[in-house]
Write a protein that holds these residues in place. Structure first.
Motif, short mmCIF file in Angstrom:
data_model
loop_
_atom_site.label_atom_id
_atom_site.label_comp_id
_atom_site.label_asym_id
_atom_site.label_seq_id
_atom_site.Cartn_x
_atom_site.Cartn_y
_atom_site.Cartn_z
N LEU A 186 40.19 44.83 48.55
CA LEU A 186 41.24 44.74 49.56
C LEU A 186 41.86 43.34 49.59
CD1 LEU A 186 42.83 45.85 51.99
CD2 LEU A 186 40.89 45.20 53.44
N LEU A 187 41.02 42.32 49.57
CA LEU A 187 41.53 40.94 49.60
C LEU A 187 42.32 40.62 48.32
CD1 LEU A 187 38.47 39.01 51.07
CD2 LEU A 187 40.60 39.62 52.22
N ILE B 119 46.33 39.58 48.06
CA ILE B 119 46.80 38.37 47.37
C ILE B 119 47.85 38.73 46.32
CG2 ILE B 119 46.11 36.50 45.81
CD1 ILE B 119 43.41 36.49 47.29
N TRP B 120 47.58 39.78 45.54
CA TRP B 120 48.53 40.21 44.51
C TRP B 120 49.82 40.72 45.14
CZ3 TRP B 120 50.45 45.19 43.55
CH2 TRP B 120 51.21 45.32 42.38
N ALA C 207 60.11 40.21 34.04
CA ALA C 207 59.00 41.04 33.54
C ALA C 207 57.80 40.20 33.14
CB ALA C 207 59.47 41.87 32.35
N LYS C 208 58.05 39.04 32.49
CA LYS C 208 56.94 38.19 32.08
C LYS C 208 56.17 37.63 33.28
CE LYS C 208 58.76 36.68 27.61
NZ LYS C 208 59.17 35.52 26.78
N LEU C 209 56.93 37.28 34.30
CA LEU C 209 56.28 36.76 35.51
C LEU C 209 55.43 37.84 36.18
CD1 LEU C 209 55.86 34.58 37.66
CD2 LEU C 209 57.99 35.34 38.75
N GLN C 210 55.95 39.05 36.23
CA GLN C 210 55.20 40.15 36.85
C GLN C 210 53.93 40.47 36.07
OE1 GLN C 210 55.91 41.39 39.88
NE2 GLN C 210 57.51 39.82 39.86
N PHE D 24 46.88 37.51 36.87
CA PHE D 24 46.36 36.68 37.95
C PHE D 24 45.61 37.52 38.98
CE2 PHE D 24 47.25 35.20 42.33
CZ PHE D 24 46.48 34.05 42.34
N GLY D 25 46.17 38.68 39.32
CA GLY D 25 45.52 39.57 40.29
C GLY D 25 44.19 40.08 39.79
N ALA D 26 44.11 40.40 38.48
CA ALA D 26 42.85 40.87 37.90
C ALA D 26 41.79 39.78 37.94
CB ALA D 26 43.08 41.35 36.47
#
Length: 208
Positions: free
Chosen positions: A9-10, A14-15, A27-30, A36-38
């Motif tokens: 959940l946290l 954040i993502w 697209a590259k940033l996403q 980053f989220g993983a």
């Protein structure tokens, strides 16, 4: 399982905030934010694994205090195994639940040129993750108990590596093979950490 859900959940929050504050047309940033989220999700899972270890240690001390012989009825290895298995099961459920929902239809896997092995490889990856979380739990708890910080670092690093390898999909040979090698090596490490040996295996096979 609850601790793993809280960490997810946290990480999701954040993502989500990161995506909202970024340029959605890039697209590259996403893709970078997805990586980053993983990574954040892995770090939070391990942080909550540590928090759960501390909680169980407190509970273990309380159980030892009220027991007749002054010892806890549950060993650290048992708690480590149960904790890792519960992390693995809930992780596996979340990994495969959307895939199972998509498998209902409509459509045929691979009809648009995608890999026809999508479901079978997803099943193998989910199985590997369940086993890895179980092994990581055993190694992590033992490392915390014995203050072997390099072991903690290896657990976190292998978790990050495993999550990173999934981004190679649908090039399944490049992700599935290394992940199963990591699973085998981690399983042997957890086996030795739990007190296992080749002699014990022979005794088990000979039913002694």
């Amino acid at each position: 399982a609850f601790f793993w859900l809280v960490s997810l959940l946290l990480a999701s929050l954040i993502w989500f905030v990161s995506v909202r504050l970024s340029d959605r047309e890039d697209a590259k940033l996403q893709y970078g934010l997805l990586l980053f989220g993983a990574a954040v999700s892995v770090l939070l899972q391990e942080a909550f694994r540590f928090a759960y270890f501390k909680l169980l240690k407190k509970a273990d001390e309380g159980l030892a205090t009220i027991s007749e012989d002054g010892r806890s009825p549950i060993s650290l290895r048992q708690m480590a195994y149960v904790s890792g298995l519960s992390f693995g099961i809930i992780s596996g459920i979340f990994s495969v639940i959307n895939i199972l929902a998509d498998s209902i239809g409509p459509g045929i896997v691979g009809i648009h040129g995608d890999s026809p092995y999508y479901f079978i490889t997803s099943a193998f990856l989910t199985m590997a993750l369940v086993l890895l979380h179980t092994f990581w739990g055993v190694i992590f708890f033992d490392a915390c108990e014995k203050r072997r910080y390099w072991c903690l670092g290896l657990v976190v690093a292998s978790h990050l590596l495993t999550s990173g390898l999934t981004f190679l999909n649908p090039w399944y040979e490049a992700s599935l093979v290394p992940i199963f090698i990591i699973t085998l090596c981690t399983g042997l490490w957890a086996f030795v950490t739990a007190g296992g040996s080749f002699h014990n295996v022979l005794k088990c096979l000979s039913c002694k």
